[in-house]
Design a protein around this motif. Sequence first.
Motif, short mmCIF file in Angstrom:
data_model
loop_
_atom_site.label_atom_id
_atom_site.label_comp_id
_atom_site.label_asym_id
_atom_site.label_seq_id
_atom_site.Cartn_x
_atom_site.Cartn_y
_atom_site.Cartn_z
N ASP A 27 0.82 -1.21 0.00
CA ASP A 27 0.00 0.00 0.00
C ASP A 27 0.86 1.27 0.00
O ASP A 27 0.79 2.08 0.92
N PRO A 28 1.68 1.47 -1.03
CA PRO A 28 2.55 2.65 -1.06
C PRO A 28 1.77 3.96 -1.12
O PRO A 28 2.27 5.01 -0.71
N ALA A 29 0.53 3.90 -1.64
CA ALA A 29 -0.27 5.12 -1.78
C ALA A 29 -1.03 5.46 -0.50
O ALA A 29 -1.72 6.49 -0.46
N GLY A 30 -0.93 4.62 0.54
CA GLY A 30 -1.60 4.91 1.80
C GLY A 30 -3.11 4.85 1.73
O GLY A 30 -3.80 5.66 2.36
N VAL A 55 -9.98 5.75 -19.40
CA VAL A 55 -9.78 6.64 -18.24
C VAL A 55 -10.04 5.85 -16.97
O VAL A 55 -11.04 5.13 -16.86
N LEU A 56 -9.13 6.00 -16.00
CA LEU A 56 -9.18 5.23 -14.77
C LEU A 56 -9.16 6.15 -13.55
O LEU A 56 -8.48 7.18 -13.55
N HIS A 57 -9.88 5.75 -12.51
CA HIS A 57 -9.82 6.46 -11.24
C HIS A 57 -8.49 6.17 -10.55
O HIS A 57 -8.03 5.02 -10.51
N ILE A 58 -7.88 7.21 -9.97
CA ILE A 58 -6.68 7.04 -9.16
C ILE A 58 -6.84 7.88 -7.89
O ILE A 58 -7.50 8.92 -7.90
N ARG A 59 -6.22 7.43 -6.83
CA ARG A 59 -6.23 8.20 -5.58
C ARG A 59 -5.07 7.76 -4.72
O ARG A 59 -4.53 6.66 -4.87
N GLY A 60 -4.67 8.63 -3.80
CA GLY A 60 -3.59 8.31 -2.89
C GLY A 60 -3.33 9.47 -1.95
O GLY A 60 -3.81 10.59 -2.17
N GLN A 61 -2.56 9.24 -0.91
CA GLN A 61 -2.30 10.24 0.10
C GLN A 61 -1.27 11.27 -0.37
O GLN A 61 -0.22 10.92 -0.90
N SER A 75 8.04 21.78 -7.49
CA SER A 75 9.01 22.53 -6.70
C SER A 75 8.48 22.81 -5.29
O SER A 75 7.37 23.33 -5.13
N GLY A 76 9.26 22.44 -4.27
CA GLY A 76 8.88 22.69 -2.89
C GLY A 76 7.78 21.80 -2.37
O GLY A 76 7.21 22.09 -1.32
N ALA A 77 7.49 20.72 -3.07
CA ALA A 77 6.38 19.84 -2.66
C ALA A 77 6.80 18.38 -2.79
O ALA A 77 6.20 17.60 -3.52
N THR A 78 7.82 18.02 -2.04
CA THR A 78 8.37 16.67 -2.14
C THR A 78 7.36 15.60 -1.75
O THR A 78 7.21 14.59 -2.46
N LEU A 79 6.64 15.80 -0.64
CA LEU A 79 5.70 14.78 -0.18
C LEU A 79 4.53 14.61 -1.15
O LEU A 79 4.07 13.50 -1.38
N THR A 80 4.07 15.72 -1.72
CA THR A 80 3.00 15.63 -2.71
C THR A 80 3.50 14.90 -3.96
O THR A 80 2.81 14.02 -4.49
N SER A 81 4.69 15.25 -4.41
CA SER A 81 5.27 14.61 -5.59
C SER A 81 5.45 13.11 -5.36
O SER A 81 5.14 12.29 -6.24
N ASN A 82 5.93 12.75 -4.17
CA ASN A 82 6.08 11.33 -3.84
C ASN A 82 4.73 10.63 -3.83
O ASN A 82 4.59 9.50 -4.31
N GLY A 83 3.73 11.33 -3.28
CA GLY A 83 2.39 10.76 -3.24
C GLY A 83 1.84 10.48 -4.62
O GLY A 83 1.20 9.44 -4.86
N VAL A 84 2.08 11.39 -5.56
CA VAL A 84 1.63 11.20 -6.94
C VAL A 84 2.32 9.99 -7.55
O VAL A 84 1.69 9.15 -8.21
N GLU A 85 3.62 9.89 -7.35
CA GLU A 85 4.37 8.75 -7.88
C GLU A 85 3.84 7.43 -7.31
O GLU A 85 3.58 6.47 -8.04
N PHE A 127 0.97 2.28 -7.60
CA PHE A 127 0.03 1.31 -7.03
C PHE A 127 -1.07 0.96 -8.02
O PHE A 127 -1.29 -0.22 -8.33
N TRP A 128 -1.75 1.99 -8.52
CA TRP A 128 -2.93 1.71 -9.33
C TRP A 128 -2.60 1.04 -10.66
O TRP A 128 -3.39 0.26 -11.18
N MET A 129 -1.44 1.28 -11.18
CA MET A 129 -1.07 0.66 -12.45
C MET A 129 -0.36 -0.68 -12.25
O MET A 129 -0.01 -1.36 -13.23
N GLY A 130 -0.15 -1.07 -10.99
CA GLY A 130 0.54 -2.31 -10.68
C GLY A 130 -0.40 -3.49 -10.49
O GLY A 130 -1.61 -3.43 -10.77
N GLU A 131 0.16 -4.58 -9.96
CA GLU A 131 -0.56 -5.83 -9.84
C GLU A 131 -1.72 -5.79 -8.85
O GLU A 131 -2.67 -6.54 -8.98
#
Length: 258
Positions: A111-114, A138-144, A221-231, A236-240
């Motif tokens: 659960d990397p996306a929390g 088009v697919l739904h995606i979500r994460g922390q 820029s200046g949003a490391t945690l948000t950028s990590n969350g997007v990644e 997660f959603w595109m994985g197994e």
Amino acid sequence: MANKNEGLGKTIIVVLALCLVCSIVVSGAAIGLKPMQEKNAALDMQKNVLDAVGLLKADTNVTEAYGQRIDTMVVSLKDLTVKDDIDTVSFSNRKAAGDPETSTKLEKKNDPAGLGTREDLTQIYLVKDESDETTGLVLHIRGQGLWGTMYGLLALEQDFDTVKGVTFYEHKETPGLGGEITNPNWVKTWQGKEVYGEDGNVQFEVVKGGASSKHEVDALSGATLTSNGVEYLVQFWMGENGYGPLLKKLREGELNNG
């Protein structure tokens, strides 16, 4: 003394009666407005889907464009079948994710996306061209993110790998920092990126210092945690544990009704 008690009793009765009347009115209004609320929510989602695939313009008739270019269906991520008996208008991914009967509890290592839970039923949107041929999905995606859950839609080309577009329609990220996930200039950098590597595994990354490959987009820029969350949410959603098996079925043309 008796008069005071009688007065107090009458006051309590009046207050209780007012509370009862107000609760009845509020409950009635909520029930009466529910169909309208569901209709407006469905219209908003139609706008978001059209936006993700680049079909939403200032003068777009949303209902007409959606009806002509988008096929909506509910599918099971457990048995990889289409659920024709479920109404696509009233269906809610969020409700499915919150219902133990229609969701799967995720182990922390998966659960990397929390997310906590993954909905077993989800809406997907097939994109059609003028000749009614399927040209994407088009697919739904979500994460922390930093402050809460980021909700979005990821649009893929016909190969179910190349990104057509993305939109984050709800989030709590900081304006000017993580909130830039809605910036059209950043969103545009996703177009043409590929999610999967040659080995079939998810290679998508959000990187600092400038994207240099077809699998990368620039970090905010200046949003490391948000950028990590997007990644993490894309991985997660595109994985197994997300859409990976479903996309494989779609590529093979083996998705059946269930």
